[in-house]
Design a protein around this motif. Sequence first.
Motif, PDB file in Angstrom:
ATOM      1  N   TYR A  36       1.555   9.222  -5.914  1.00 47.30           N
ATOM      2  CA  TYR A  36       1.921  10.601  -5.585  1.00 47.30           C
ATOM      3  C   TYR A  36       3.069  11.075  -6.476  1.00 47.30           C
ATOM      4  CZ  TYR A  36       3.316  14.662  -2.874  1.00 47.30           C
ATOM      5  OH  TYR A  36       3.639  15.937  -2.485  1.00 47.30           O
ATOM      6  N   GLY A  37       4.059  10.216  -6.688  1.00 49.47           N
ATOM      7  CA  GLY A  37       5.192  10.577  -7.534  1.00 49.47           C
ATOM      8  C   GLY A  37       4.767  10.883  -8.964  1.00 49.47           C
TER       9      GLY A  37
ATOM     10  N   MET B 228       2.839  17.301 -12.776  1.00 43.17           N
ATOM     11  CA  MET B 228       2.723  18.745 -12.579  1.00 43.17           C
ATOM     12  C   MET B 228       4.016  19.459 -12.917  1.00 43.17           C
ATOM     13  SD  MET B 228       0.291  18.951  -9.153  1.00 43.17           S
ATOM     14  CE  MET B 228       1.559  19.738  -8.275  1.00 43.17           C
ATOM     15  N   LEU B 229       5.142  18.863 -12.556  1.00 44.79           N
ATOM     16  CA  LEU B 229       6.431  19.508 -12.797  1.00 44.79           C
ATOM     17  C   LEU B 229       6.836  19.465 -14.265  1.00 44.79           C
ATOM     18  CD1 LEU B 229       8.478  18.235  -9.725  1.00 44.79           C
ATOM     19  CD2 LEU B 229       7.459  20.491 -10.050  1.00 44.79           C
ATOM     20  N   ILE B 230       6.675  18.324 -14.884  1.00 47.36           N
ATOM     21  CA  ILE B 230       7.121  18.151 -16.263  1.00 47.36           C
ATOM     22  C   ILE B 230       6.041  18.587 -17.251  1.00 47.36           C
ATOM     23  CG2 ILE B 230       7.821  16.445 -17.981  1.00 47.36           C
ATOM     24  CD1 ILE B 230       9.108  14.879 -15.708  1.00 47.36           C
TER      25      ILE B 230
ATOM     26  N   ILE C  69       0.842  -1.205   0.000  1.00 46.14           N
ATOM     27  CA  ILE C  69       0.000   0.000   0.000  1.00 46.14           C
ATOM     28  C   ILE C  69       0.874   1.250   0.000  1.00 46.14           C
ATOM     29  CG2 ILE C  69      -1.649   1.341   1.360  1.00 46.14           C
ATOM     30  CD1 ILE C  69      -2.861  -1.372   2.245  1.00 46.14           C
ATOM     31  N   ALA C  70       1.913   1.254   0.837  1.00 50.81           N
ATOM     32  CA  ALA C  70       2.802   2.414   0.895  1.00 50.81           C
ATOM     33  C   ALA C  70       3.519   2.636  -0.436  1.00 50.81           C
ATOM     34  CB  ALA C  70       3.821   2.238   2.021  1.00 50.81           C
TER      35      ALA C  70
END
Length: 97
Positions: A17-18, A24-26, A9-10
Amino acid sequence: MSAEILWTIAGLALGTYGLRVMGMLIGSRLAVYPRLQTALAFIPGCLIVALVSTSLALGSVSVWVIAAACVGVAILTKNLIATLVVGVGLSALSGFL
């Protein structure tokens, strides 16, 4: 829950999330050409079809009846909220039967 499940799960949460952060960044730095923009516009519909078809393929008769009712409501009303209310309502009702 076992440690293996918690790590799974983690890991999936971190991966999700990554991907969102990288998008959003790229994504803001990439040039979007008209053909790519047209192709990207079809992704939400394709995802919905993939999710619904999988549910129908593995579903019982009641799932097919609920799906047919939702299609009928969608065609008659052309209202997403009404379709969602009917789908969720019938799904809840079928759980009690």
